[in-house]
Design a protein around this motif. Structure first.
Motif, PDB file in Angstrom:
ATOM      1  N   TRP A  81      22.039  -1.171   4.432  1.00  0.00           N
ATOM      2  CA  TRP A  81      22.505  -1.903   3.260  1.00  0.00           C
ATOM      3  C   TRP A  81      22.399  -3.407   3.466  1.00  0.00           C
ATOM      4  O   TRP A  81      22.177  -4.153   2.502  1.00  0.00           O
ATOM      5  CB  TRP A  81      23.915  -1.465   2.871  1.00  0.00           C
ATOM      6  N   SER A  82      22.527  -3.872   4.685  1.00  0.00           N
ATOM      7  CA  SER A  82      22.289  -5.298   4.959  1.00  0.00           C
ATOM      8  C   SER A  82      20.836  -5.652   4.669  1.00  0.00           C
ATOM      9  O   SER A  82      20.545  -6.739   4.169  1.00  0.00           O
ATOM     10  CB  SER A  82      22.618  -5.633   6.412  1.00  0.00           C
ATOM     11  N   ALA A  83      19.928  -4.738   4.978  1.00  0.00           N
ATOM     12  CA  ALA A  83      18.508  -4.967   4.690  1.00  0.00           C
ATOM     13  C   ALA A  83      18.265  -5.055   3.186  1.00  0.00           C
ATOM     14  O   ALA A  83      17.504  -5.915   2.726  1.00  0.00           O
ATOM     15  CB  ALA A  83      17.655  -3.860   5.302  1.00  0.00           C
ATOM     16  N   VAL A  84      18.916  -4.195   2.431  1.00  0.00           N
ATOM     17  CA  VAL A  84      18.761  -4.226   0.974  1.00  0.00           C
ATOM     18  C   VAL A  84      19.306  -5.548   0.416  1.00  0.00           C
ATOM     19  O   VAL A  84      18.642  -6.209  -0.396  1.00  0.00           O
ATOM     20  CB  VAL A  84      19.474  -3.015   0.325  1.00  0.00           C
ATOM     21  N   VAL A  85      20.485  -5.945   0.869  1.00  0.00           N
ATOM     22  CA  VAL A  85      21.076  -7.205   0.407  1.00  0.00           C
ATOM     23  C   VAL A  85      20.211  -8.388   0.841  1.00  0.00           C
ATOM     24  O   VAL A  85      20.024  -9.348   0.085  1.00  0.00           O
ATOM     25  CB  VAL A  85      22.524  -7.351   0.927  1.00  0.00           C
ATOM     26  N   PHE A  86      19.645  -8.327   2.044  1.00  0.00           N
ATOM     27  CA  PHE A  86      18.778  -9.394   2.525  1.00  0.00           C
ATOM     28  C   PHE A  86      17.561  -9.558   1.618  1.00  0.00           C
ATOM     29  O   PHE A  86      17.207 -10.679   1.233  1.00  0.00           O
ATOM     30  CB  PHE A  86      18.336  -9.107   3.965  1.00  0.00           C
ATOM     31  N   VAL A  87      16.924  -8.456   1.258  1.00  0.00           N
ATOM     32  CA  VAL A  87      15.748  -8.528   0.379  1.00  0.00           C
ATOM     33  C   VAL A  87      16.135  -9.123  -0.977  1.00  0.00           C
ATOM     34  O   VAL A  87      15.422  -9.982  -1.512  1.00  0.00           O
ATOM     35  CB  VAL A  87      15.100  -7.133   0.213  1.00  0.00           C
ATOM     36  N   VAL A  88      17.263  -8.709  -1.519  1.00  0.00           N
ATOM     37  CA  VAL A  88      17.701  -9.233  -2.818  1.00  0.00           C
ATOM     38  C   VAL A  88      17.977 -10.739  -2.726  1.00  0.00           C
ATOM     39  O   VAL A  88      17.574 -11.510  -3.608  1.00  0.00           O
ATOM     40  CB  VAL A  88      18.956  -8.472  -3.318  1.00  0.00           C
ATOM     41  N   THR A  89      18.625 -11.184  -1.640  1.00  0.00           N
ATOM     42  CA  THR A  89      18.911 -12.609  -1.505  1.00  0.00           C
ATOM     43  C   THR A  89      17.646 -13.425  -1.265  1.00  0.00           C
ATOM     44  O   THR A  89      17.561 -14.571  -1.718  1.00  0.00           O
ATOM     45  CB  THR A  89      19.932 -12.893  -0.387  1.00  0.00           C
ATOM     46  N   VAL A  90      16.661 -12.853  -0.580  1.00  0.00           N
ATOM     47  CA  VAL A  90      15.386 -13.567  -0.399  1.00  0.00           C
ATOM     48  C   VAL A  90      14.676 -13.715  -1.738  1.00  0.00           C
ATOM     49  O   VAL A  90      14.139 -14.789  -2.057  1.00  0.00           O
ATOM     50  CB  VAL A  90      14.492 -12.854   0.642  1.00  0.00           C
ATOM     51  N   VAL A  91      14.673 -12.674  -2.555  1.00  0.00           N
ATOM     52  CA  VAL A  91      14.059 -12.761  -3.884  1.00  0.00           C
ATOM     53  C   VAL A  91      14.798 -13.797  -4.733  1.00  0.00           C
ATOM     54  O   VAL A  91      14.168 -14.624  -5.414  1.00  0.00           O
ATOM     55  CB  VAL A  91      14.048 -11.376  -4.574  1.00  0.00           C
ATOM     56  N   ALA A  92      16.129 -13.805  -4.679  1.00  0.00           N
ATOM     57  CA  ALA A  92      16.906 -14.805  -5.426  1.00  0.00           C
ATOM     58  C   ALA A  92      16.591 -16.216  -4.932  1.00  0.00           C
ATOM     59  O   ALA A  92      16.500 -17.153  -5.738  1.00  0.00           O
ATOM     60  CB  ALA A  92      18.399 -14.519  -5.287  1.00  0.00           C
ATOM     61  N   PRO A 110      20.426 -15.930   2.300  1.00  0.00           N
ATOM     62  CA  PRO A 110      19.913 -14.836   3.130  1.00  0.00           C
ATOM     63  C   PRO A 110      20.435 -14.838   4.563  1.00  0.00           C
ATOM     64  O   PRO A 110      20.312 -13.829   5.270  1.00  0.00           O
ATOM     65  CB  PRO A 110      18.397 -15.042   3.104  1.00  0.00           C
ATOM     66  N   LEU A 111      21.024 -15.921   5.018  1.00  0.00           N
ATOM     67  CA  LEU A 111      21.527 -15.963   6.393  1.00  0.00           C
ATOM     68  C   LEU A 111      22.697 -15.011   6.614  1.00  0.00           C
ATOM     69  O   LEU A 111      22.882 -14.507   7.721  1.00  0.00           O
ATOM     70  CB  LEU A 111      21.928 -17.391   6.760  1.00  0.00           C
ATOM     71  N   ILE A 112      23.478 -14.754   5.566  1.00  0.00           N
ATOM     72  CA  ILE A 112      24.644 -13.875   5.703  1.00  0.00           C
ATOM     73  C   ILE A 112      24.209 -12.436   5.997  1.00  0.00           C
ATOM     74  O   ILE A 112      24.606 -11.869   7.017  1.00  0.00           O
ATOM     75  CB  ILE A 112      25.546 -13.966   4.461  1.00  0.00           C
ATOM     76  N   PRO A 113      23.360 -11.809   5.163  1.00  0.00           N
ATOM     77  CA  PRO A 113      22.927 -10.456   5.519  1.00  0.00           C
ATOM     78  C   PRO A 113      22.008 -10.436   6.743  1.00  0.00           C
ATOM     79  O   PRO A 113      21.948  -9.440   7.466  1.00  0.00           O
ATOM     80  CB  PRO A 113      22.208  -9.946   4.275  1.00  0.00           C
ATOM     81  N   LEU A 114      21.308 -11.544   7.011  1.00  0.00           N
ATOM     82  CA  LEU A 114      20.466 -11.609   8.209  1.00  0.00           C
ATOM     83  C   LEU A 114      21.325 -11.530   9.465  1.00  0.00           C
ATOM     84  O   LEU A 114      20.936 -10.885  10.447  1.00  0.00           O
ATOM     85  CB  LEU A 114      19.622 -12.882   8.202  1.00  0.00           C
ATOM     86  N   ALA A 115      22.500 -12.144   9.432  1.00  0.00           N
ATOM     87  CA  ALA A 115      23.417 -12.035  10.566  1.00  0.00           C
ATOM     88  C   ALA A 115      23.878 -10.587  10.742  1.00  0.00           C
ATOM     89  O   ALA A 115      23.942 -10.075  11.870  1.00  0.00           O
ATOM     90  CB  ALA A 115      24.619 -12.953  10.365  1.00  0.00           C
ATOM     91  N   GLY A 116      24.168  -9.907   9.631  1.00  0.00           N
ATOM     92  CA  GLY A 116      24.531  -8.491   9.714  1.00  0.00           C
ATOM     93  C   GLY A 116      23.403  -7.637  10.252  1.00  0.00           C
ATOM     94  O   GLY A 116      23.625  -6.731  11.056  1.00  0.00           O
ATOM     95  N   LEU A 117      22.179  -7.937   9.834  1.00  0.00           N
ATOM     96  CA  LEU A 117      21.018  -7.215  10.356  1.00  0.00           C
ATOM     97  C   LEU A 117      20.852  -7.453  11.850  1.00  0.00           C
ATOM     98  O   LEU A 117      20.551  -6.533  12.614  1.00  0.00           O
ATOM     99  CB  LEU A 117      19.741  -7.652   9.622  1.00  0.00           C
ATOM    100  N   PHE A 118      21.036  -8.700  12.268  1.00  0.00           N
ATOM    101  CA  PHE A 118      20.885  -9.026  13.682  1.00  0.00           C
ATOM    102  C   PHE A 118      21.920  -8.291  14.528  1.00  0.00           C
ATOM    103  O   PHE A 118      21.596  -7.689  15.551  1.00  0.00           O
ATOM    104  CB  PHE A 118      20.993 -10.537  13.904  1.00  0.00           C
ATOM    105  N   LEU A 119      23.186  -8.329  14.096  1.00  0.00           N
ATOM    106  CA  LEU A 119      24.242  -7.688  14.886  1.00  0.00           C
ATOM    107  C   LEU A 119      24.104  -6.165  14.915  1.00  0.00           C
ATOM    108  O   LEU A 119      24.180  -5.556  15.986  1.00  0.00           O
ATOM    109  CB  LEU A 119      25.610  -8.094  14.330  1.00  0.00           C
TER     110      LEU A 119
END
Length: 137
Positions: A81-92, A110-119
């Motif tokens: 779900w972090s990946a999905v949110v990341f893609v949406v924020t990158v498009v925005a 996009p840094l917020i979901p990217l941090a979740g993806l990283f962790l």
């Protein structure tokens, strides 16, 4: 279809992406060439494609009952779900920066979901070695 090779490729691309980001940051901090900005896009595109392939595979086929059990299953769900949110924020971000008067602060979203993806990705990347070490004790 066996997705083991896709997961291995995804993990390798994650390491390549992290290395490309580090090289880009270091290169740009010492006034390196501007083309370094584009270096992380290659593994990022691969991460997107391999992640999308695994996501579609998840939606299409039945999963083993252990796939969503325990803390590893929860971390995997957070990662997806972090990946999905990341893609949406990158498009925005792309839409916001393409305007005649760009909204620059959106580029940090996009840094917020990217941090979740990283962790969550780091946890899933390291957990097989931790499990093997605990089992050997």
């Amino acid at each position: 279809m066996n997705v083991t090779w896709v997961r291995r490729t995804h993990r390798g691309l994650a390491v390549a992406f992290l290395a490309a980001v580090v090289i880009t940051v270091i290169g740009l901090s010492v006034s390196g060439p501007e083309w370094l900005v584009y270096l992380p896009l290659i593994p990022l595109a691969g991460l997107f494609l391999s992640g999308a392939l695994m996501f579609v595979r998840l939606l299409r086929g039945p999963q083993p009952s252990s796939a969503f059990g325990g803390s590893a299953g929860r971390v995997r769900q957070v990662h997806r779900w972090s990946a999905v949110v990341f893609v949406v924020t990158v498009v925005a971000t792309v839409i916001a920066l393409a305007r005649p008067e760009p909204i620059v602060w959106v580029s940090y979203l996009p840094l917020i979901p990217l941090a979740g993806l990283f962790l969550s990705g780091s946890f899933m990347f390291v957990s097989p070695w931790v499990r093997a070490r605990r089992a050997s004790r």
